[in-house]
Design a protein around this motif. Structure first.
Motif, PDB file in Angstrom:
ATOM      1  N   TRP A  39       1.465  -8.141  15.026  1.00  0.00           N
ATOM      2  CA  TRP A  39       0.798  -7.982  13.718  1.00  0.00           C
ATOM      3  C   TRP A  39       0.260  -6.566  13.568  1.00  0.00           C
ATOM      4  N   ILE A  40      -0.354  -6.044  14.610  1.00  0.00           N
ATOM      5  CA  ILE A  40      -0.856  -4.668  14.577  1.00  0.00           C
ATOM      6  C   ILE A  40       0.296  -3.702  14.297  1.00  0.00           C
ATOM      7  N   GLN A  41       1.414  -3.911  14.948  1.00  0.00           N
ATOM      8  CA  GLN A  41       2.565  -3.035  14.748  1.00  0.00           C
ATOM      9  C   GLN A  41       3.102  -3.139  13.330  1.00  0.00           C
ATOM     10  N   ARG A  42       3.138  -4.348  12.771  1.00  0.00           N
ATOM     11  CA  ARG A  42       3.609  -4.524  11.390  1.00  0.00           C
ATOM     12  C   ARG A  42       2.742  -3.728  10.422  1.00  0.00           C
ATOM     13  N   ILE A  43       1.439  -3.753  10.654  1.00  0.00           N
ATOM     14  CA  ILE A  43       0.532  -3.021   9.767  1.00  0.00           C
ATOM     15  C   ILE A  43       0.720  -1.518   9.923  1.00  0.00           C
ATOM     16  N   LYS A  44       0.894  -1.066  11.141  1.00  0.00           N
ATOM     17  CA  LYS A  44       1.089   0.372  11.375  1.00  0.00           C
ATOM     18  C   LYS A  44       2.388   0.890  10.763  1.00  0.00           C
ATOM     19  N   GLU A  45       3.339   0.003  10.527  1.00  0.00           N
ATOM     20  CA  GLU A  45       4.630   0.407   9.961  1.00  0.00           C
ATOM     21  C   GLU A  45       4.650   0.376   8.440  1.00  0.00           C
ATOM     22  N   LEU A  46       3.526  -0.010   7.819  1.00  0.00           N
ATOM     23  CA  LEU A  46       3.465  -0.066   6.359  1.00  0.00           C
ATOM     24  C   LEU A  46       3.533   1.330   5.757  1.00  0.00           C
ATOM     25  N   ASN A  47       4.118   1.424   4.568  1.00  0.00           N
ATOM     26  CA  ASN A  47       4.115   2.689   3.842  1.00  0.00           C
ATOM     27  C   ASN A  47       2.673   3.101   3.557  1.00  0.00           C
ATOM     28  N   ARG A  48       2.377   4.366   3.726  1.00  0.00           N
ATOM     29  CA  ARG A  48       1.063   4.953   3.466  1.00  0.00           C
ATOM     30  C   ARG A  48      -0.012   4.447   4.429  1.00  0.00           C
ATOM     31  N   PHE A  49       0.408   3.912   5.576  1.00  0.00           N
ATOM     32  CA  PHE A  49      -0.583   3.539   6.587  1.00  0.00           C
ATOM     33  C   PHE A  49      -1.340   4.779   7.029  1.00  0.00           C
ATOM     34  N   GLN A  50      -2.645   4.641   7.167  1.00  0.00           N
ATOM     35  CA  GLN A  50      -3.487   5.745   7.648  1.00  0.00           C
ATOM     36  C   GLN A  50      -4.191   5.315   8.919  1.00  0.00           C
ATOM     37  N   PRO A  51      -3.973   6.027  10.013  1.00  0.00           N
ATOM     38  CA  PRO A  51      -4.659   5.661  11.262  1.00  0.00           C
ATOM     39  C   PRO A  51      -6.131   6.010  11.234  1.00  0.00           C
ATOM     40  N   MET A  52      -6.905   5.341  12.081  1.00  0.00           N
ATOM     41  CA  MET A  52      -8.307   5.683  12.237  1.00  0.00           C
ATOM     42  C   MET A  52      -8.398   7.061  12.902  1.00  0.00           C
ATOM     43  N   LYS A  53      -9.308   7.874  12.419  1.00  0.00           N
ATOM     44  CA  LYS A  53      -9.480   9.207  12.987  1.00  0.00           C
ATOM     45  C   LYS A  53      -9.992   9.099  14.409  1.00  0.00           C
ATOM     46  N   SER A  54      -9.421   9.889  15.308  1.00  0.00           N
ATOM     47  CA  SER A  54      -9.864   9.872  16.697  1.00  0.00           C
ATOM     48  C   SER A  54     -11.116  10.713  16.850  1.00  0.00           C
ATOM     49  N   GLN A  69     -15.462   6.731  12.553  1.00  0.00           N
ATOM     50  CA  GLN A  69     -15.237   5.972  13.776  1.00  0.00           C
ATOM     51  C   GLN A  69     -15.661   4.513  13.645  1.00  0.00           C
ATOM     52  N   SER A  70     -16.241   4.170  12.510  1.00  0.00           N
ATOM     53  CA  SER A  70     -16.666   2.790  12.268  1.00  0.00           C
ATOM     54  C   SER A  70     -15.517   1.990  11.680  1.00  0.00           C
ATOM     55  N   GLY A  71     -15.257   0.824  12.258  1.00  0.00           N
ATOM     56  CA  GLY A  71     -14.213  -0.036  11.717  1.00  0.00           C
ATOM     57  C   GLY A  71     -14.513  -0.465  10.295  1.00  0.00           C
ATOM     58  N   ASN A  72     -15.767  -0.775  10.007  1.00  0.00           N
ATOM     59  CA  ASN A  72     -16.135  -1.194   8.658  1.00  0.00           C
ATOM     60  C   ASN A  72     -15.869  -0.094   7.637  1.00  0.00           C
ATOM     61  N   CYS A  73     -16.069   1.151   8.046  1.00  0.00           N
ATOM     62  CA  CYS A  73     -15.804   2.277   7.150  1.00  0.00           C
ATOM     63  C   CYS A  73     -14.309   2.563   7.060  1.00  0.00           C
ATOM     64  N   TYR A  74     -13.615   2.418   8.178  1.00  0.00           N
ATOM     65  CA  TYR A  74     -12.172   2.648   8.208  1.00  0.00           C
ATOM     66  C   TYR A  74     -11.436   1.710   7.256  1.00  0.00           C
ATOM     67  N   LYS A  75     -11.946   0.509   7.070  1.00  0.00           N
ATOM     68  CA  LYS A  75     -11.323  -0.431   6.131  1.00  0.00           C
ATOM     69  C   LYS A  75     -11.095   0.220   4.770  1.00  0.00           C
ATOM     70  N   LEU A  76     -12.103   0.971   4.301  1.00  0.00           N
ATOM     71  CA  LEU A  76     -12.022   1.599   2.987  1.00  0.00           C
ATOM     72  C   LEU A  76     -10.948   2.684   2.967  1.00  0.00           C
ATOM     73  N   GLN A  77     -10.894   3.481   4.023  1.00  0.00           N
ATOM     74  CA  GLN A  77      -9.885   4.535   4.102  1.00  0.00           C
ATOM     75  C   GLN A  77      -8.483   3.935   4.096  1.00  0.00           C
ATOM     76  N   LEU A  78      -8.311   2.839   4.821  1.00  0.00           N
ATOM     77  CA  LEU A  78      -6.990   2.225   4.929  1.00  0.00           C
ATOM     78  C   LEU A  78      -6.550   1.606   3.608  1.00  0.00           C
ATOM     79  N   VAL A  79      -7.420   0.845   2.959  1.00  0.00           N
ATOM     80  CA  VAL A  79      -7.020   0.217   1.696  1.00  0.00           C
ATOM     81  C   VAL A  79      -6.772   1.271   0.624  1.00  0.00           C
ATOM     82  N   ALA A  80      -7.572   2.334   0.606  1.00  0.00           N
ATOM     83  CA  ALA A  80      -7.375   3.397  -0.377  1.00  0.00           C
ATOM     84  C   ALA A  80      -6.039   4.103  -0.149  1.00  0.00           C
ATOM     85  N   SER A  81      -5.672   4.275   1.116  1.00  0.00           N
ATOM     86  CA  SER A  81      -4.393   4.900   1.426  1.00  0.00           C
ATOM     87  C   SER A  81      -3.232   3.999   1.015  1.00  0.00           C
ATOM     88  N   LEU A  82      -3.317   2.721   1.348  1.00  0.00           N
ATOM     89  CA  LEU A  82      -2.237   1.793   1.018  1.00  0.00           C
ATOM     90  C   LEU A  82      -2.038   1.668  -0.490  1.00  0.00           C
TER      91      LEU A  82
END
Length: 200
Positions: free
Chosen positions: A184-199, A8-21
């Protein structure tokens, strides 16, 4: 490699997102800050600062600070510009995120989303709104000129700022005032292998 963090931490989510991309395999180790997981003797051996996220490599080396980890993971990829000036612009935005964005938007989100704005933190919450909107205005201005923060291609600068910006409404920030940011948020969400933050 292992990531230690709170989903749930944005700082931690950064890692999940870059690893997914970048399609980087990793093991995720979920920690509960409220339960004292980052104050245990074993964790403090990994990071004496007692903060998440951290990256632990197979050889035992450890790296902390989310934006430093992003730079390490994305080295040599399309998320890091080859031009020295553009790389410096990425760093500029990452420093902006840590000093002018995260201390306001992330803290306001914590106070509202997790604590429901207790009376004793109302003034602090209100003061965070001012700094948060100032940061969002800076981003809005830049994103009116370019598709992403450093030109027309996504970089780790965008990942750094996306993490807390896309959930800024959970901190009381009305993003409808910032159409360029919403696009910009929408552009990022449309990227291949985008991973959303866990709810929650």
């Amino acid at each position: 490699m292992k990531f230690y963090g709170d989903s749930q931490s944005g700082n931690c989510y950064k890692l999940q997102l870059v690893a997914s991309l970048l399609n980087i395999p990793y093991e995720w180790i979920e920690l509960d800050i409220k339960n004292g997981d980052t104050r245990t003797e074993s964790f403090l051996k990994l990071n004496p600062n007692g903060k998440i996220p951290i990256l632990e490599l197979e050889d035992g080396r450890v790296l902390s600070e989310s934006n430093a980890i992003l730079n390490f993971l994305a080295e040599g990829s399309e998320l890091v510009p080859k031009d020295p000036f553009e790389r410096a612009k990425v760093l500029q935005w990452q420093f902006f995120e840590q000093y002018s964005h995260e201390p306001y938007i992330a803290v306001a989100r914590f106070i509202q989303h997790y604590l429901s704005i207790p009376k004793e933190r109302r003034l602090e919450y209100e003061s965070k709104q001012v700094g948060g909107h100032k940061a969002l205005q800076v981003m809005e201005q830049q994103l009116g000129k370019t598709s992403f923060l450093v030109g027309d291609h996504i970089s780790i600068a965008d990942i750094s700022l996306f993490a807390y910006t896309h959930v800024a409404h959970e901190g009381g920030f009305e993003l409808s005032k910032y159409p360029n940011i919403l696009n910009w948020i929408q552009r990022i969400k449309e990227l291949n292998r985008f991973q959303p933050m866990k709810s929650v």
